[in-house]
Design a protein around this motif. Structure first.
Motif, PDB file in Angstrom:
ATOM      1  N   GLY A  58      67.819  13.316  48.107  1.00 48.81           N
ATOM      2  CA  GLY A  58      68.734  14.432  47.943  1.00 48.81           C
ATOM      3  C   GLY A  58      70.192  14.020  47.958  1.00 48.81           C
ATOM      4  O   GLY A  58      70.523  12.836  47.975  1.00 48.81           O
ATOM      5  N   ASP A  59      71.069  15.031  47.971  1.00 47.87           N
ATOM      6  CA  ASP A  59      72.500  14.766  47.828  1.00 47.87           C
ATOM      7  C   ASP A  59      73.351  15.355  48.951  1.00 47.87           C
ATOM      8  O   ASP A  59      74.552  15.520  48.807  1.00 47.87           O
ATOM      9  CB  ASP A  59      72.998  15.272  46.477  1.00 47.87           C
ATOM     10  N   SER A  60      72.747  15.635  50.108  1.00 50.37           N
ATOM     11  CA  SER A  60      73.501  16.275  51.189  1.00 50.37           C
ATOM     12  C   SER A  60      74.470  15.334  51.895  1.00 50.37           C
ATOM     13  O   SER A  60      75.318  15.789  52.659  1.00 50.37           O
ATOM     14  CB  SER A  60      72.556  16.892  52.221  1.00 50.37           C
ATOM     15  N   LEU A  62      76.431  12.851  50.177  1.00 46.68           N
ATOM     16  CA  LEU A  62      77.213  12.163  49.144  1.00 46.68           C
ATOM     17  C   LEU A  62      78.572  11.688  49.634  1.00 46.68           C
ATOM     18  O   LEU A  62      78.984  10.560  49.354  1.00 46.68           O
ATOM     19  CB  LEU A  62      77.413  13.075  47.923  1.00 46.68           C
ATOM     20  N   PHE A  67      73.442   8.202  48.736  1.00 43.36           N
ATOM     21  CA  PHE A  67      72.994   8.847  47.508  1.00 43.36           C
ATOM     22  C   PHE A  67      71.468   8.938  47.472  1.00 43.36           C
ATOM     23  O   PHE A  67      70.775   8.227  48.200  1.00 43.36           O
ATOM     24  CB  PHE A  67      73.510   8.060  46.295  1.00 43.36           C
ATOM     25  N   ASP A  68      70.960   9.804  46.597  1.00 44.69           N
ATOM     26  CA  ASP A  68      69.520   9.960  46.415  1.00 44.69           C
ATOM     27  C   ASP A  68      68.872   8.605  46.134  1.00 44.69           C
ATOM     28  O   ASP A  68      69.365   7.845  45.307  1.00 44.69           O
ATOM     29  CB  ASP A  68      69.261  10.925  45.257  1.00 44.69           C
ATOM     30  N   ASN A 112      78.368  17.091  52.276  1.00 45.44           N
ATOM     31  CA  ASN A 112      78.434  17.712  50.961  1.00 45.44           C
ATOM     32  C   ASN A 112      78.680  19.200  51.220  1.00 45.44           C
ATOM     33  O   ASN A 112      77.897  19.847  51.913  1.00 45.44           O
ATOM     34  CB  ASN A 112      77.116  17.496  50.199  1.00 45.44           C
ATOM     35  N   HIS A 137      72.609   0.943  47.799  1.00 41.54           N
ATOM     36  CA  HIS A 137      72.281   1.648  46.568  1.00 41.54           C
ATOM     37  C   HIS A 137      72.606   0.789  45.350  1.00 41.54           C
ATOM     38  O   HIS A 137      73.436  -0.099  45.406  1.00 41.54           O
ATOM     39  CB  HIS A 137      72.992   2.999  46.480  1.00 41.54           C
TER      40      HIS A 137
END
Length: 143
Positions: A58-60, A62, A67-68, A112, A137
């Motif tokens: 997910g992107d909570s 960022l 990151f995802d 986020n 990442h």
């Protein structure tokens, strides 16, 4: 439940570490000076028997640079404190969030603005699995 990845701590893979720093601004010619060898296990992990890997989903997070599908390195030997990014279980669900303690009460904060903070209400159970010490990442989507 996340898929945990256990590192192979008995495996050493030392790769060259060049003494030159690479400028992120105007490029300059790199020298061929080899500083040493680098083993990522030694560089990234302080407490091997208390460390695990988990993938973010997910992107909570960022704005915290997570990151995802990032690979998170989590140290269970560290005591989570205010402002640490942690892997926590709340209501049986695992999440990665920033731990915030205000007036003695814990909150789990996303990084986020599209997500709401998680208030840990009195009587609720919060279990911190560990403190996130690194996020790894890829730099492109093709990898």
């Amino acid at each position: 439940m996340p898929h945990f990845i256990t590192p192979l701590f008995n495996t050493h893979l030392k790769l060259p570490l060049f003494g030159s720093q690479v400028p992120a601004g105007f490029p300059s010619p790199a020298d061929d000076h080899l500083e040493s060898e680098l083993d990522l296990n030694e560089y990234l992990i302080d407490h091997p028997s208390e460390t695990f890997f988990v993938r973010a989903k997910g992107d909570s997070m960022l704005e915290a640079g997570i990151f995802d599908k990032d690979l998170l390195i989590v140290d269970r030997s560290l005591t989570a404190k205010h402002n640490d990014i942690v892997i926590a279980a709340v209501g049986g669900e695992l999440t990665v969030k920033r731990l915030c303690v205000q007036h003695g009460k814990p909150w789990l904060l996303p990084a986020n603005p599209d997500y709401r903070p998680i208030q840990i209400k009195e009587g609720s159970e919060l279990y911190v699995w560990g403190v996130v010490i690194h996020a790894i990442h890829r730099m492109n989507a093709n990898g």
